[in-house]
Structures are given as structure tokens and as C-alpha cells.
Design an enzyme around this catalytic site. Structure first.
Site, PDB file in Angstrom:
ATOM      1  N   ARG A  67      -9.370 -15.460  -9.970  1.00 57.26           N
ATOM      2  CA  ARG A  67      -9.511 -14.393  -9.133  1.00 57.26           C
ATOM      3  C   ARG A  67      -8.728 -14.231  -7.715  1.00 57.26           C
ATOM      4  NH1 ARG A  67     -14.569 -15.668 -10.946  1.00 57.26           N
ATOM      5  NH2 ARG A  67     -15.358 -14.483 -12.539  1.00 57.26           N
ATOM      6  N   LYS A  92       1.465  -4.191  -2.734  1.00 58.79           N
ATOM      7  CA  LYS A  92       1.490  -3.765  -4.241  1.00 58.79           C
ATOM      8  C   LYS A  92       2.145  -4.532  -5.305  1.00 58.79           C
ATOM      9  CE  LYS A  92       2.759   0.728  -3.229  1.00 58.79           C
ATOM     10  NZ  LYS A  92       2.935   2.264  -4.121  1.00 58.79           N
ATOM     11  N   GLU A 121      16.783   2.816  -0.419  1.00 54.26           N
ATOM     12  CA  GLU A 121      15.321   2.877  -0.028  1.00 54.26           C
ATOM     13  C   GLU A 121      15.230   2.492   1.199  1.00 54.26           C
ATOM     14  OE1 GLU A 121      12.706   3.357  -1.888  1.00 54.26           O
ATOM     15  OE2 GLU A 121      13.234   2.703  -3.832  1.00 54.26           O
ATOM     16  N   LYS A 158       8.330  -0.039   7.158  1.00 53.82           N
ATOM     17  CA  LYS A 158       7.312  -0.204   5.781  1.00 53.82           C
ATOM     18  C   LYS A 158       6.225  -1.167   6.651  1.00 53.82           C
ATOM     19  CE  LYS A 158       6.278  -0.842   1.522  1.00 53.82           C
ATOM     20  NZ  LYS A 158       6.754  -1.362   0.332  1.00 53.82           N
ATOM     21  N   GLU A 181      -2.690   2.968   0.401  1.00 52.45           N
ATOM     22  CA  GLU A 181      -1.993   4.269  -0.046  1.00 52.45           C
ATOM     23  C   GLU A 181      -2.908   5.530  -0.253  1.00 52.45           C
ATOM     24  OE1 GLU A 181       1.254   3.707  -2.783  1.00 52.45           O
ATOM     25  OE2 GLU A 181       1.440   6.012  -3.065  1.00 52.45           O
ATOM     26  N   ARG A 193       1.024   6.231   3.459  1.00 51.03           N
ATOM     27  CA  ARG A 193       1.847   5.418   2.595  1.00 51.03           C
ATOM     28  C   ARG A 193       2.563   6.179   1.525  1.00 51.03           C
ATOM     29  NH1 ARG A 193       0.305  -0.701   0.729  1.00 51.03           N
ATOM     30  NH2 ARG A 193       2.456  -0.922  -0.488  1.00 51.03           N
ATOM     31  N   ASN A 245       7.119   7.896  -0.696  1.00 53.42           N
ATOM     32  CA  ASN A 245       7.603   8.423  -2.089  1.00 53.42           C
ATOM     33  C   ASN A 245       8.512   9.257  -1.991  1.00 53.42           C
ATOM     34  OD1 ASN A 245       5.973   6.865  -3.574  1.00 53.42           O
ATOM     35  ND2 ASN A 245       4.037   8.060  -3.287  1.00 53.42           N
ATOM     36  N   HIS A 294      10.822  10.429  -4.622  1.00 53.36           N
ATOM     37  CA  HIS A 294      10.434   9.825  -5.861  1.00 53.36           C
ATOM     38  C   HIS A 294       9.924  10.674  -6.846  1.00 53.36           C
ATOM     39  CE1 HIS A 294      11.349   6.193  -3.390  1.00 53.36           C
ATOM     40  NE2 HIS A 294      10.877   5.361  -4.507  1.00 53.36           N
ATOM     41  N   HIS A 351      11.844   9.895  -9.927  1.00 49.24           N
ATOM     42  CA  HIS A 351      11.372   9.010 -11.153  1.00 49.24           C
ATOM     43  C   HIS A 351      11.566   9.983 -12.223  1.00 49.24           C
ATOM     44  CE1 HIS A 351       8.307   6.414  -8.584  1.00 49.24           C
ATOM     45  NE2 HIS A 351       9.272   5.763  -9.368  1.00 49.24           N
ATOM     46  N   HIS A 408      17.076   2.244 -10.190  1.00 51.18           N
ATOM     47  CA  HIS A 408      15.972   3.139  -9.621  1.00 51.18           C
ATOM     48  C   HIS A 408      16.542   3.971  -8.386  1.00 51.18           C
ATOM     49  CE1 HIS A 408      12.053   4.013  -7.888  1.00 51.18           C
ATOM     50  NE2 HIS A 408      12.308   3.238  -6.829  1.00 51.18           N
TER      51      HIS A 408
END
Ligand SMILES: NC(=O)c1ccc[n+]([C@@H]2O[C@H](COP(=O)([O-])OP(=O)(O)OC[C@H]3O[C@@H](n4cnc5c(N)ncnc54)[C@H](O)[C@@H]3O)[C@@H](O)[C@H]2O)c1
Ligand SMILES: [Zn+2]
Length: 338
Positions: free
Chosen positions: A113, A135, A177, A211, A221, A225, A229, A232, A236, A249
């Protein structure tokens, strides 16, 4: 340089310093039992450097590449933690790029956990972006990051020296990025890309600091946040449709940003930076194929998608675009205009 990510009980320090990897005891207890996780593309000398400073550590390696960010590797790492009799009070160190960080972080977030997690990012992408924010995830088939958690590291140690072994293409990929971050939040960061020589230490520091601030304001998010993106949505889609063995990427994000820079002069500046970073041009694309990816993206709603637009360097606007409008944008193919 040091920053603190302020998240109440989950606050943690970010150290950005040359040679920081040689003195990790300054930020963490190196006497406890530690699993050091790295993919097999992370040079041995960086992994050894960390290992040699720990009193009771073992190293787990897995095959490099996005394909390893999957249940099979996740399970295998967990089983190895069990074999090593890791307890709740032990810790995981990730040393590597975003793949290692996301995977090792997810392992740490779920083993018993949740156990302590430290991140030592070794690619530009992970140093300017992915190592901060908590994340962590694995992919399931073609669904990227579909299973994961928010699990903040206890500390992030960024040593720009480790980039000396990274290929120029990977460096430039990660820099995209940072440029993205500058475009939405920090004009000075964009200007750093226009100086005669690239000051990578400054770029890392400014980017990760933006960030940090965004994460502090919206850890899960739910709102702000989302600005990260930028580029993206279409990026993506290009990555999914044409990227797999062709583009990285960041290269796809660079392509995706071009559709949402709403200012001709700024777009020209950005294109000059792309040239400097030797980024590939947007490939000939099929609108239906890209729309398929956009509609099925987990960030899309029934008939709209939230997109980030930039009108001036350093500021953003969130807009809800209908899928019809997105299709029209793709059909215009403005990305080919210089
Ligand atoms: N968690 C987040 O917030 C977040 C944000 C952005 C991206 N990501 C994830 O990050 C991943 C991409 O990360 P990445 O671009 O760092 O890729 P990566 O982790 O695959 O690293 C790229 C390659 O560089 C090698 N490498 C790492 N460090 C090196 C070094 N110092 N010298 C030489 N080679 C080295 C790796 O072995 C790998 O082959 C994706 O899975 C993406 O989903 C996560
Ligand atoms: Zn990205």
C-alpha cells in the site's frame, strides 16, 4: 539550486546541482534498505554511483523502452521486492528516464500500500518534467498511463552531469517539454532557447520550477495541471498513429504545439527553435486517423476536447473545442506554413 514542492504532508525537495548524484545522503537516508530500479539503458556508472553510496541496497534492472511500462514488468518488479523481503519501512530509488520513474514509482505506490520513493531522473525529459508531480503509471496495450496513481516522491535529485551519456536526439526530445512549459508559463524560459549557447542547467531549473508551481496548485490534475498538456492533443494522436517506431514523444509534442500557437511572430520564433533542435517536420497525415486517436483519448469528452492555446509567450488559454472544430483545424494543415 533547491526548490520545495509544497504539498502539506507530501512536501519534498528538488535538488538541481552538478555532482548531486555523488552525494545523495544529503537528501536521503542511505542506511535503510533500498531497491534501486533502472532500465538496462541507463549507463552502469550512474547506477553504480548511487548503489555504492547505499549501505543495504540491491539493483533491479528491466528492459529499456516504453513497452516495459506494462503489467508484466510491474509484476516482476513487485515479486522481486517480495523475494528481497522488502518491508513497509524500506524504499525504492528510481534512476532513469520517465519510463523508469513512472514504473518504479507505481511499484512503490502499491507495494504494501505504498513505500517511500525517491526519483533520480537521468533524461532531459524526466529532469525538466516527469520526475516532479507524482504521476506514476503503467500502460495497458495502446492505452498509455491508463493504470496508475498519484504518489509523490520523497525527494528528486537532478544532476545535469548524467546527461553527458544521453544522445543529442534524446536531449532535444526532452527540451521540447521545457519549451512547452516556457510557452505556457515563462517567457524567459523561451528566451533561453534563443541564446547563443543553450544553458541546460538554467532550462532545467526554470522548467521544473514551473512544473512545481503548477503541481502545487492542482495536484490531482482537476484543472490547472491540464495546461501541461499543451501540444499533447494532436501530439499524442501523431505519436499513436505515426510515432511508434519513428518519432519520440517530445518530437510529436513539438508538432502538436504548432496547431495552437495563435500568433504568427511567435510561431516563427518557435520554428527557429525547432530547427536548432533538429526536430522532424509534421508528417503527411490522414485527418480521420488522427481524429480517431483524439476522440478516444482519455482526456476527451463526448463531443469536445479541452485544448491549450498560446497567444503570447508565457501565457495560455484553455478552450473547449468541438471535435468538428478540431477536424477543421487538422484539415487546414496550417502546420506546413512557414
Ligand atoms: N509522470 C509524468 O508526469 C510524465 C510526464 C511526461 C512523460 N512521462 C512518461 O515518461 C516516459 C518517457 O520518458 P523519457 O523520455 O525519459 O524516456 P525513457 O525513460 O524511455 O528514456 C529514454 C532512453 O534513454 C535511456 N537513458 C536514460 N538515462 C540515460 C542517460 N543518462 N544516458 C544514456 N541513456 C539514458 C533509457 O534507457 C531509454 O532507453 C513516457 O513513458 C511518458 O509517459 C511521464
Ligand atoms: Zn509530454
Amino acid at each position: 539550486m533547491k526548490y520545495t514542492v509544497h504539498l502539506k504532508d507530501d512536501s519534498y525537495p528538488i535538488t538541481i546541482e552538478r555532482n548531486a548524484i555523488q552525494k545523495i545522503h544529503e537528501t536521503m537516508n542511505t542506511q535503510r534498505k533500498i531497491a534501486i530500479i533502472a532500465d538496462d539503458g541507463v549507463p552502469q556508472k550512474w547506477v553504480d554511483c548511487v548503489y555504492q553510496q547505499c549501505e543495504n541496497a540491491f539493483i533491479l534492472r528491466f528492459k529499456q523502452g516504453e513497452a516495459s511500462k506494462c503489467f508484466a514488468t510491474y509484476e516482476s518488479l513487485l515479486k522481486q521486492l517480495i523475494e528481497h523481503q522488502m518491508s513497509r519501512s524500506d524504499a525504492v530509488i528510481a534512476i532513469g528516464g520517465g519510463v523508469t520513474g513512472d514504473l518504479a514509482g507505481f511499484v512503490a505506490s502499491t507495494y504494501m500500500r505504498g513505500i517511500d520513493f525517491y526519483n533520480i531522473p537521468t533524461t532531459v525529459l524526466s529532469q525538466v518534467d516527469s520526475s516532479v508531480g507524482g504521476k506514476v503509471a503503467v500502460d495497458v496495450g495502446s492505452y498509455k498511463n491508463i493504470v496508475g496513481a498519484f504518489w509523490q516522491p520523497k525527494a528528486v535529485i537532478i544532476d545535469p552531469n548524467v546527461l553527458s551519456t544521453l544522445s543529442q536526439r534524446q536531449i532535444n526530445n526532452g527540451l521540447v517539454e521545457a519549451l512547452k512549459t516556457g510557452l505556457i508559463q515563462d517567457e524567459t524560459l523561451v528566451e533561453l532557447f534563443e541564446q547563443e549557447s543553450l544553458d541546460i542547467d538554467q532550462i532545467i531549473a526554470r522548467s521544473i520550477n514551473v512544473k512545481r508551481k503548477v503541481v502545487e496548485q492542482d495536484v490531482k490534475e482537476s484543472n490547472l495541471r491540464k495546461i501541461l498538456n499543451f501540444g499533447h492533443t494532436i501530439g499524442h494522436a501523431i505519436e499513436g498513429a505515426y510515432g511508434l517506431n519513428t518519432y519520440l514523444h517530445g518530437e510529436c509534442v513539438a508538432m502538436g504545439m504548432l496547431f495552437f500557437i495563435e500568433n504568427k511572430a511567435l510561431k516563427e520564433r518557435v520554428l527557429r527553435i525547432y530547427q536548432r533542435l533538429e526536430l522532424p517536420e509534421v508528417p503527411e497525415y490522414d485527418v480521420d486517423t488522427l481524429m480517431d486517436y483524439i476522440v478516444h483519448d482519455k482526456k476527451s469528452h463526448a463531443s469536445t476536447t479541452t485544448v491549450v492555446k498560446v497567444y503570447e509567450a508565457g501565457s495560455y488559454q484553455l478552450e473547449e473545442l468541438s471535435h468538428k472544430a478540431l477536424r477543421e483545424l487538422l484539415e487546414k494543415r496550417e502546420c506546413y506554413e512557414k
